[in-house]
Design a protein around this motif. Sequence first.
Motif, mmCIF file in Angstrom:
data_model
loop_
_atom_site.group_PDB
_atom_site.id
_atom_site.type_symbol
_atom_site.label_atom_id
_atom_site.label_comp_id
_atom_site.label_asym_id
_atom_site.label_seq_id
_atom_site.Cartn_x
_atom_site.Cartn_y
_atom_site.Cartn_z
ATOM 1 N N ASN A 1 0.806 -1.309 0.060
ATOM 2 C CA ASN A 1 0.135 0.120 0.048
ATOM 3 C C ASN A 1 0.882 1.090 -0.049
ATOM 4 O OD1 ASN A 1 -2.363 -1.413 0.028
ATOM 5 N ND2 ASN A 1 -2.530 -1.506 2.280
ATOM 6 N N GLY A 2 0.744 2.058 -0.995
ATOM 7 C CA GLY A 2 1.551 3.226 -1.228
ATOM 8 C C GLY A 2 2.470 3.054 -1.726
ATOM 9 N N HIS A 3 3.341 1.938 -1.966
ATOM 10 C CA HIS A 3 4.552 1.767 -2.718
ATOM 11 C C HIS A 3 4.445 2.490 -4.218
ATOM 12 C CE1 HIS A 3 7.997 -0.254 -4.460
ATOM 13 N NE2 HIS A 3 8.306 -0.369 -3.408
ATOM 14 N N THR A 4 5.461 2.987 -4.657
ATOM 15 C CA THR A 4 5.601 3.683 -5.832
ATOM 16 C C THR A 4 5.493 2.354 -6.878
ATOM 17 O OG1 THR A 4 7.169 5.170 -5.115
ATOM 18 C CG2 THR A 4 7.270 4.849 -7.641
ATOM 19 N N GLN A 5 4.536 2.777 -7.833
ATOM 20 C CA GLN A 5 4.513 1.737 -9.077
ATOM 21 C C GLN A 5 4.780 2.334 -10.415
ATOM 22 O OE1 GLN A 5 0.698 -0.312 -9.182
ATOM 23 N NE2 GLN A 5 0.410 -0.342 -6.780
ATOM 24 N N VAL A 6 5.156 1.300 -11.250
ATOM 25 C CA VAL A 6 5.487 1.780 -12.512
ATOM 26 C C VAL A 6 4.506 1.394 -13.477
ATOM 27 C CG1 VAL A 6 7.334 1.613 -14.543
ATOM 28 C CG2 VAL A 6 8.059 1.642 -12.137
ATOM 29 N N SER A 7 3.902 2.503 -14.333
ATOM 30 C CA SER A 7 2.680 1.963 -15.205
ATOM 31 C C SER A 7 3.254 2.272 -16.739
ATOM 32 C CB SER A 7 1.643 2.870 -14.985
ATOM 33 O OG SER A 7 0.555 2.788 -15.788
ATOM 34 N N VAL A 8 3.055 1.258 -17.591
ATOM 35 C CA VAL A 8 3.522 1.382 -19.072
ATOM 36 C C VAL A 8 2.107 1.366 -19.666
ATOM 37 C CG1 VAL A 8 4.780 0.497 -20.842
ATOM 38 C CG2 VAL A 8 5.417 0.112 -18.495
ATOM 39 N N PRO A 9 1.698 2.731 -20.267
ATOM 40 C CA PRO A 9 0.453 2.904 -20.927
ATOM 41 C C PRO A 9 0.389 2.006 -22.267
ATOM 42 C CG PRO A 9 1.826 4.850 -21.216
ATOM 43 C CD PRO A 9 2.690 3.838 -20.313
ATOM 44 N N VAL A 10 -0.737 2.167 -22.753
ATOM 45 C CA VAL A 10 -1.021 1.605 -24.120
ATOM 46 C C VAL A 10 -0.668 -0.004 -24.523
ATOM 47 C CG1 VAL A 10 -0.876 1.978 -26.737
ATOM 48 C CG2 VAL A 10 -0.784 3.825 -24.940
ATOM 49 N N VAL A 11 0.404 -0.303 -24.321
ATOM 50 C CA VAL A 11 1.070 -1.771 -24.644
ATOM 51 C C VAL A 11 0.568 -2.575 -23.400
ATOM 52 C CG1 VAL A 11 3.230 -1.449 -23.536
ATOM 53 C CG2 VAL A 11 2.856 -2.957 -25.725
ATOM 54 N N SER A 12 0.253 -2.210 -22.342
ATOM 55 C CA SER A 12 -0.316 -2.972 -21.200
ATOM 56 C C SER A 12 -1.652 -3.181 -21.228
ATOM 57 C CB SER A 12 0.352 -2.506 -19.824
ATOM 58 O OG SER A 12 -0.358 -1.015 -19.663
ATOM 59 N N GLU A 13 -2.242 -2.435 -22.130
ATOM 60 C CA GLU A 13 -4.015 -2.426 -22.056
ATOM 61 C C GLU A 13 -4.273 -3.567 -23.013
ATOM 62 O OE1 GLU A 13 -4.699 1.701 -23.601
ATOM 63 O OE2 GLU A 13 -3.646 2.498 -21.918
ATOM 64 N N GLY A 14 -5.753 -4.164 -22.588
ATOM 65 C CA GLY A 14 -6.158 -5.028 -23.082
ATOM 66 C C GLY A 14 -5.334 -6.525 -22.996
ATOM 67 N N LEU A 15 -5.760 -7.708 -23.631
ATOM 68 C CA LEU A 15 -5.175 -8.888 -23.575
ATOM 69 C C LEU A 15 -5.183 -9.174 -22.037
ATOM 70 C CD1 LEU A 15 -2.574 -8.387 -26.253
ATOM 71 C CD2 LEU A 15 -4.602 -9.592 -26.664
ATOM 72 N N CYS A 16 -3.970 -9.721 -21.686
ATOM 73 C CA CYS A 16 -3.761 -9.916 -20.167
ATOM 74 C C CYS A 16 -4.056 -8.748 -19.021
ATOM 75 C CB CYS A 16 -2.325 -10.436 -20.044
ATOM 76 S SG CYS A 16 -2.103 -12.293 -20.548
ATOM 77 N N GLY A 17 -3.556 -7.416 -19.898
ATOM 78 C CA GLY A 17 -3.827 -6.345 -18.911
ATOM 79 C C GLY A 17 -5.263 -6.011 -18.724
ATOM 80 N N GLY A 18 -6.057 -6.480 -19.832
ATOM 81 C CA GLY A 18 -7.546 -6.176 -19.614
ATOM 82 C C GLY A 18 -8.205 -7.078 -18.671
ATOM 83 N N SER A 19 -7.879 -8.451 -18.647
ATOM 84 C CA SER A 19 -8.307 -9.457 -17.563
ATOM 85 C C SER A 19 -7.806 -9.603 -16.522
ATOM 86 C CB SER A 19 -8.300 -10.929 -18.335
ATOM 87 O OG SER A 19 -7.127 -11.187 -18.630
ATOM 88 N N ARG A 20 -6.535 -8.946 -16.432
ATOM 89 C CA ARG A 20 -5.890 -9.090 -14.891
ATOM 90 C C ARG A 20 -5.384 -7.358 -14.673
ATOM 91 N NH1 ARG A 20 -0.997 -13.227 -14.748
ATOM 92 N NH2 ARG A 20 -1.408 -12.911 -12.230
#
Length: 287
Positions: free
Chosen positions: A104-123
């Motif tokens: 909780n509160g830990h810094t996270q790295v987010s990679v847009p677009v390429v992480s969307e849909g597929l496994c990113g959509g269901s998880r």
Amino acid sequence: MNTVHSIAQVRAAVSRAREEGKRIGLVPTMGNLHAGHIALVRTALARGDFVVVSIFVNPMQFGPNEDLDSYPRTLSEDQAKLFDAGAHLLFAPNATEMYPDGLNGHTQVSVPVVSEGLCGGSRPGHFNGVATVVSKLFNIVQPDLAVFGEKDYQQLAVIRKMTQDLSLPVHIVGEPTCRAEDGLALSSRNGYLTPRQRQQAPLLYQQLQQIAAAVQSGRRDYAAIIETARHSLESAGFTADYLDLRDADSLAAIGPDTRTGVALAAAFLGKTRLIDNLRFSMRPKQG
């Protein structure tokens, strides 16, 4: 091969290797190693002089109803396999070492677009967890190269994009998927399959082959091709999570300029979630 459990120990070992002029390779894993993982290690050994393998079941990439608690943990067996393969250092931290203040509160790295849909959509949140832990490992080990399997195709794309966007000085190497003789992609989760399910499981790859063959025959009715594959899987007892066709380089939808496509699939067989993919040329096969 040495096994260490703290960040300080890894950094000390890597520092000594660097002082000796060695090229550092990293192979991040979650353990329960199989032949596919060992292929990653061998590739790292061929391209580097000092290979670090990490084993960490990363809680940040598991959803609330996923298999974090039951995920197989086989450290002793993994150590023996890595020793036989010739790895130099095993980093096996616990969650407290990697996330000392909790998630909780830990810094996270987010990679847009390429992480969307597929496994990113269901998880949801899965690839934030992946990108965050890989970013941490890159900062801990500071490798010259890192090797990842192509079975997790979207994951590899996320890591490549993250590395590029953040100007990380790490060369990302993709290793082709290792398969059993019947075509099933090797995975730690294959151990969840019952004997009967294990016999059925290769159908997932067979349907990807059918999708690729249909496109290479000149068909461009992608939705119909996907629907045929979905029907075949569900008729055999699978529950399809997703089936899709994408540009292999960008993971965008296939367009008129796409030269290489990739068919991607995730499906449940019983409670086991299987994923796989197949790259192919968009040019029709010549008779």
